[in-house]
Write a protein that holds these residues in place. Structure first.
Motif, short mmCIF file in Angstrom:
data_model
loop_
_atom_site.label_atom_id
_atom_site.label_comp_id
_atom_site.label_asym_id
_atom_site.label_seq_id
_atom_site.Cartn_x
_atom_site.Cartn_y
_atom_site.Cartn_z
N GLN A 283 0.71 -1.18 0.09
CA GLN A 283 -0.02 0.09 0.01
C GLN A 283 0.86 1.43 -0.08
N ALA A 284 1.96 1.16 0.70
CA ALA A 284 2.79 2.36 0.75
C ALA A 284 3.67 2.64 -0.23
N ARG A 285 3.81 1.31 -1.10
CA ARG A 285 4.85 1.70 -2.11
C ARG A 285 6.25 1.78 -1.88
N SER A 286 6.51 1.18 -0.70
CA SER A 286 7.84 1.65 -0.31
C SER A 286 7.93 0.88 1.06
N THR A 287 9.34 0.87 1.40
CA THR A 287 9.81 0.31 2.67
C THR A 287 10.27 1.22 3.56
N ASP A 288 10.14 2.59 3.45
CA ASP A 288 10.43 3.54 4.26
C ASP A 288 9.58 3.43 5.57
N ARG A 289 10.15 3.66 6.65
CA ARG A 289 9.59 3.18 8.05
C ARG A 289 8.44 4.10 8.13
N GLN A 290 8.58 5.34 7.99
CA GLN A 290 7.13 6.22 8.22
C GLN A 290 6.01 5.97 7.24
N ALA A 291 6.33 5.65 6.23
CA ALA A 291 5.36 5.26 5.03
C ALA A 291 4.68 3.96 5.47
N VAL A 292 5.63 3.07 5.80
CA VAL A 292 4.86 1.71 6.27
C VAL A 292 4.05 1.86 7.50
N ARG A 293 4.40 2.69 8.56
CA ARG A 293 3.77 2.82 9.71
C ARG A 293 2.46 3.36 9.34
N ASN A 294 2.37 4.48 8.59
CA ASN A 294 1.23 5.03 8.04
C ASN A 294 0.26 4.16 7.25
#
Length: 75
Positions: free
Chosen positions: A10-21
């Motif tokens: 869903q985040a289209r990323s493994t960035d910590r903040q993006a995954v948490r959101n």
């Protein structure tokens, strides 16, 4: 693990903040332990509650016996 994979997708990323959101904004999910309308929120980062946990041990005869939950002493 499946919820984490869904959040990363869903985040289209493994960035910590993006995954948490993404975790905090996942929609309904049906998993092994049941259906969750919203598994995580900004204030609740665990999909399971105390009612979803069952602790047990093997008795001497090989049967499974529940372990009663510990209660915290009031201060």
């Amino acid at each position: 693990m499946h919820l984490l994979a869904k959040a990363i997708k869903q985040a289209r990323s493994t960035d910590r903040q993006a995954v948490r959101n993404a975790l905090e904004n996942l929609g309904p999910y049906t998993g092994l332990l049941g259906k969750f309308d919203k598994p995580f929120t900004a204030k609740r980062h665990d999909a399971l509650s105390i009612n979803d946990v069952f602790m047990a041990r093997f008795a001497g005869d090989g049967s499974i016996e529940p372990i009663e939950p510990l209660t915290r002493k009031k201060r």
